[in-house]
Each structure stands twice: as C-alpha cells, then as structure tokens.
Design an enzyme around this catalytic site. Sequence first.
Site, short mmCIF file in Angstrom:
data_model
loop_
_atom_site.label_atom_id
_atom_site.label_comp_id
_atom_site.label_asym_id
_atom_site.label_seq_id
_atom_site.Cartn_x
_atom_site.Cartn_y
_atom_site.Cartn_z
N LYS A 1 0.86 -1.21 0.00
CA LYS A 1 0.00 0.00 0.00
C LYS A 1 0.88 1.24 0.00
CE LYS A 1 -1.51 1.54 4.12
NZ LYS A 1 -1.16 2.93 4.44
N ASN A 2 1.94 1.23 0.82
CA ASN A 2 2.74 2.44 0.99
C ASN A 2 3.71 2.70 -0.15
OD1 ASN A 2 1.31 2.89 3.27
ND2 ASN A 2 2.91 2.25 4.69
N ARG B 1 -3.64 9.38 4.00
CA ARG B 1 -2.43 10.19 4.16
C ARG B 1 -1.77 10.38 2.80
NH1 ARG B 1 -0.35 13.71 7.48
NH2 ARG B 1 1.86 13.98 7.07
N CYS C 1 -4.09 7.44 9.55
CA CYS C 1 -4.26 7.02 10.94
C CYS C 1 -3.95 8.17 11.90
CB CYS C 1 -3.31 5.86 11.23
SG CYS C 1 -3.71 4.39 10.28
N ARG D 1 0.82 15.00 12.76
CA ARG D 1 1.39 14.57 11.47
C ARG D 1 1.48 15.78 10.52
NH1 ARG D 1 -1.05 8.83 9.57
NH2 ARG D 1 0.93 8.73 8.44
N PRO D 2 2.36 16.74 10.86
CA PRO D 2 2.46 17.94 10.03
C PRO D 2 3.13 17.63 8.69
CG PRO D 2 4.18 17.93 11.68
CD PRO D 2 3.31 16.75 11.97
N ILE D 3 3.07 18.58 7.76
CA ILE D 3 3.79 18.40 6.48
C ILE D 3 4.77 19.56 6.26
CG2 ILE D 3 1.98 17.00 5.37
CD1 ILE D 3 1.20 19.55 3.79
N ASP D 4 5.27 20.10 7.37
CA ASP D 4 6.18 21.25 7.25
C ASP D 4 7.43 20.93 6.44
OD1 ASP D 4 6.58 19.53 9.61
OD2 ASP D 4 8.34 20.79 9.95
N GLN D 5 7.91 19.69 6.54
CA GLN D 5 9.11 19.34 5.77
C GLN D 5 8.83 19.28 4.27
OE1 GLN D 5 12.22 18.99 7.42
NE2 GLN D 5 10.89 19.93 8.95
N ASP E 1 5.33 0.51 11.80
CA ASP E 1 4.05 -0.08 11.37
C ASP E 1 3.86 -1.52 11.82
OD1 ASP E 1 3.94 1.66 8.16
OD2 ASP E 1 3.49 2.28 10.21
N ARG F 1 -8.16 -1.00 5.11
CA ARG F 1 -7.37 0.01 4.41
C ARG F 1 -6.02 -0.55 3.95
NH1 ARG F 1 -6.10 4.29 8.13
NH2 ARG F 1 -4.98 5.05 6.32
C1 EPZ Z 1 4.34 6.91 6.03
O1 EPZ Z 1 3.64 7.93 6.74
C2 EPZ Z 1 3.41 5.71 6.03
N1 EPZ Z 1 2.16 6.05 5.35
C3 EPZ Z 1 3.11 5.27 7.46
O2 EPZ Z 1 2.35 4.06 7.38
C4 EPZ Z 1 4.43 4.95 8.16
O3 EPZ Z 1 4.16 4.66 9.52
C5 EPZ Z 1 5.37 6.16 8.08
O4 EPZ Z 1 5.56 6.54 6.70
C6 EPZ Z 1 6.74 5.87 8.68
O5 EPZ Z 1 7.33 4.77 8.04
C7 EPZ Z 1 2.14 6.02 4.01
O6 EPZ Z 1 3.13 5.73 3.36
C8 EPZ Z 1 0.82 6.34 3.36
P1 EPZ Z 1 6.69 10.25 7.90
P2 EPZ Z 1 4.22 9.46 6.71
O7 EPZ Z 1 6.55 11.44 7.03
O8 EPZ Z 1 4.77 9.73 5.37
C9 EPZ Z 1 6.96 13.62 11.29
C10 EPZ Z 1 0.58 2.61 7.82
O9 EPZ Z 1 0.19 2.05 8.85
N2 EPZ Z 1 6.90 14.58 10.17
O10 EPZ Z 1 7.87 9.37 7.74
O11 EPZ Z 1 3.18 10.34 7.26
C11 EPZ Z 1 5.66 12.87 11.44
O12 EPZ Z 1 4.74 13.60 12.22
C12 EPZ Z 1 1.01 4.06 7.88
O13 EPZ Z 1 0.65 2.07 6.69
C13 EPZ Z 1 6.99 15.94 10.46
O14 EPZ Z 1 7.12 16.34 11.61
O15 EPZ Z 1 5.40 9.32 7.75
C14 EPZ Z 1 6.08 11.59 12.13
O16 EPZ Z 1 6.20 11.83 13.51
C15 EPZ Z 1 0.87 4.65 9.26
N3 EPZ Z 1 6.93 16.83 9.42
C16 EPZ Z 1 7.45 11.34 11.53
O17 EPZ Z 1 7.90 12.59 10.99
C17 EPZ Z 1 6.78 16.41 8.12
O18 EPZ Z 1 6.73 17.26 7.21
C18 EPZ Z 1 7.45 10.30 10.41
O19 EPZ Z 1 6.54 10.73 9.41
C19 EPZ Z 1 6.69 15.03 7.86
C20 EPZ Z 1 6.76 14.13 8.90
#
Ligand code: EPZ
Length: 418
Positions: A22-23, A93, A117, A122-126, A306, A399
């Site tokens: 899925k991811n 997401r 989830c 879960r910000p997107i600032d980066q 995960d 999902r």
């Molecule tokens: C992806 O989420 C996956 N989702 C998640 O899987 C997975 O847990 C996660 O990566 C980590 O491996 C999808 O691929 C659809 P991150 P994502 O950006 O992209 C913080 C599942 O169960 N962060 O690596 O949202 C964030 O808040 C799901 O299949 C910022 O602060 O994960 C988190 O604490 C759940 N700012 C950490 O980084 C940002 O701009 C990791 O987030 C981006 C992220």
Amino acid sequence: MHKIVVRGGRRLVGEVRVGGSKNAALPILFGGIVTGDVCVFTELPRVSDVLRALEILRCLGARICFLSGGAVRVDYSTVRSACPPAYLCSGIRGSTYLLGAMLTRFGRAVLPGAGGCDLGERPIDQHLLGFAGLGATARTVGESVTVEASLPLVGCEIALAMPSVGATANLMIAAAAAHGKTVIRNAAAEPHVAALADFLCAAGAQIEGVGTSCITVTGVPALHGVHHRIIPDMIEAGTYLCLGAACGGPVRVCAVCPEHLAALCDLLLQMGVRIEQGKDYVTASAPDGYCCANATTGPYPAFPTDLHPQLTALFAVADRNGEGSVTETVFSSRFRYAEELRRMGADVSVKGNTVKVTPKKLRAATLRAPDLRGGAALLIAALATNGKSEITNAAQIARGYEHLEQKLRGIGADVCIY
Ligand code: EPZ
C-alpha cells in the site's frame, strides 16, 4: 468491512501470498501524474486506501481501467489542474503526494486536507520547506494547502529535519522534472521510497543515492509512461509472521522480499520463534512458545513503526514469563490499541513513548480497531485467544490488508467478516 467475528485459540498453519505494498502504491499512483502518459500497474493491492487513490485520480480526469489478469491501466494524459474532492483526500495520508505531483505538472496544487491514521501530530512542514526550496509558495487555510510555482521548478538542496517517508517521496516526485539538481539530505530509505524511485527512473527520471540518507535527483524535461510492478507489502508480511508466531504456525508468507523483514525476523529469533527463509518466502512458527523482548522502532532498516502494535499483541499472548517493551520513536502517539488490549485482560501499560507488556492468558472481548495497524494487533490477539471476539470499526483494517478473510481462512482461522 465493518466487523470481524473471530473464534480464536486455534493453531494457524499454512501459506499466505502477500500482496503489493500500500505504501509503495500510493506515492507511485500519484507520482504517475508527472508522466502525463499511460502507466500500467501490476500487483496493485485492492485495499481501500488504494481504491480511494484511484478514485481521486479519476476525479482529476485520469482514465482508469481494470485489466483482465489484475493489472490496472491509468491514463494520466487527461488529468487536469483541479482541486481533488476533500471527502476523498481526507481519508488517506497518501493524498499529500498530490502536492508534489500536481505542482510539478501544472505549477499549482491544492490539497483540501489529508487523513490517515491518528498517530498524533502529522504535520507536512518538511514537505512545504522542500517545495519552497524548489521555488514554490505555499498557503495554508485551515486544513487546505495550496502550493504554486512558475515552471519548471528549480533544483535545490534540502535537509530534512527527520527522515520523513512522505516528505522524501513528495520531494522526489516534485524534483523529477525540475530544472537542475536537487539533493535531499536525511532522506528516508524505506523500500517503498526506493520503489517510488525505481518507478520514476523507469519513467525517465535520474535519481541516485536511493536507499541511503542522501538522494540526488537530476531533473529531466519530461517523463513517460511505464509498466510497473508494485513491490510486496513488508508490513502485511510482517503482520502474518507475527500471527504465525502467536498461533503456533508454521505460517509461510510468500512472494515477499525477505531482506525487507530482517529487523522483525532478528527480533522473532531472539524471542525463540523459529524462522526459515528462502528467496521469496519467510516462515514463522513457535510450537514450543516464545518469550518477549525489547524493541525500539525507527526509520528503515530499524524495526518498523508499522509493526509496533502487532508486536505488542504478540508479547501480550506469549506463554513464557518475562516482560516485553516497545519504544516508539517515529510517531508521537501510536498507543490507542493498548486500551483495547486491556479489554481482553492484557497487562499493558504505556509510559512516555514506551509500552510495557507482561504476558497473561487473555479473554475474548468486543474490541474497536483504533487505526490500521492497531486493528491488525487486535486481530492477532483475538486469533490467539480462546473464545469469540468481535472487532468493530474493521474498515480501518481493510485500508491495508487485501483479501483478509480469504487469507486468514487459508491458514485455518475461524473468522467472519461483515
Ligand atoms: C508513512 O507515513 C506511512 N504512510 C506510514 O504508514 C508509516 O508509519 C510512516 O511513513 C513511517 O514509516 C504512508 O506511506 C501512506 P513520515 P508518513 O513522514 O509519510 C513527522 C501505515 O500504517 N513529520 O515518515 O506520514 C511525522 O509527524 C502508515 O501504513 C513531520 O514532523 O510518515 C512523524 O512523527 C501509518 N513533518 C514522523 O515525521 C513532516 O513534514 C514520520 O513521518 C513530515 C513528517
């Protein structure tokens, strides 16, 4: 799917063919917008998040065709610059990937809101910092985010504050057709990030350093359509391996990349679970039981966040004494499943970002899936516990787990999905 009825306590034995990731599917499906061409995908998992992504693409004008044999053909040439429906985007997401794809195709992207989830902040600032580096301006009004830029985007150096999977993927998509070189430092190295890079490179992109913390994208004028096979879902595979250990096994997961499961297999071996692996399969069994361990989640190749809830469930139903723990370092609060396990009598306590578990005999109960992987954890606990349990809000599990009832029954589980 809204409810799963489980009659647990049976030994589970057999084989599970793992589906596409899925991811990996989500960034690749949205990344395909950049090609403006026709792509054909095989092993695309028919899980609700992926079907929702296809619906979003259709609403944007893409022509979707489900081919005989299971492949899916997406014609991205008819995608137009528009705001996707909020009710669809807010469910997953993965809709955040629309920002990078629509920005680099049209110079403008609107995301009415992203879901996924509830794992804490879960910000997107980066993501937005990276888009700014590429020459875009971002505007956020409530949940809605708009990014705009004159095209082509201009390559830049980006240093992520954390190895964000989403930000790495989104910025690779945006940089693929930018002018010049983009360097993403502190990049994520998950297999599904590498899979996206493979897809983009097959479409003509130039990406190096995949699988390391420094990815370099050299922009190209245009990308073209490809035929792409989605990689196996390592989290689905890991979930069934945990289930095989919890319910005796042997359970074999087939059509997998064993190297993606190394962190889990190392831990299961430490716990006394028997692991056997071949070129494209891994088998888990625990005929003589197993004990708990201590795990800490982290970016790949560390133990994946995960699989954290599933591991806690595995600890909770262990038949040997000794406390286990999981320390969660990726998300701020991924512990909502713990309350549900306590309804089964589990001795589970959360302190800070660590969950501690002392194994004991659990009782069947009516449970509610809090999110995708939390729901999978409840399923493991219920299948390992004598009696009839019910898991409501099971749409959360749908999902990310394809053909769930068929796969569970195939290894001897007594489940009914409504
Ligand atoms: C992806 O989420 C996956 N989702 C998640 O899987 C997975 O847990 C996660 O990566 C980590 O491996 C999808 O691929 C659809 P991150 P994502 O950006 O992209 C913080 C599942 O169960 N962060 O690596 O949202 C964030 O808040 C799901 O299949 C910022 O602060 O994960 C988190 O604490 C759940 N700012 C950490 O980084 C940002 O701009 C990791 O987030 C981006 C992220």
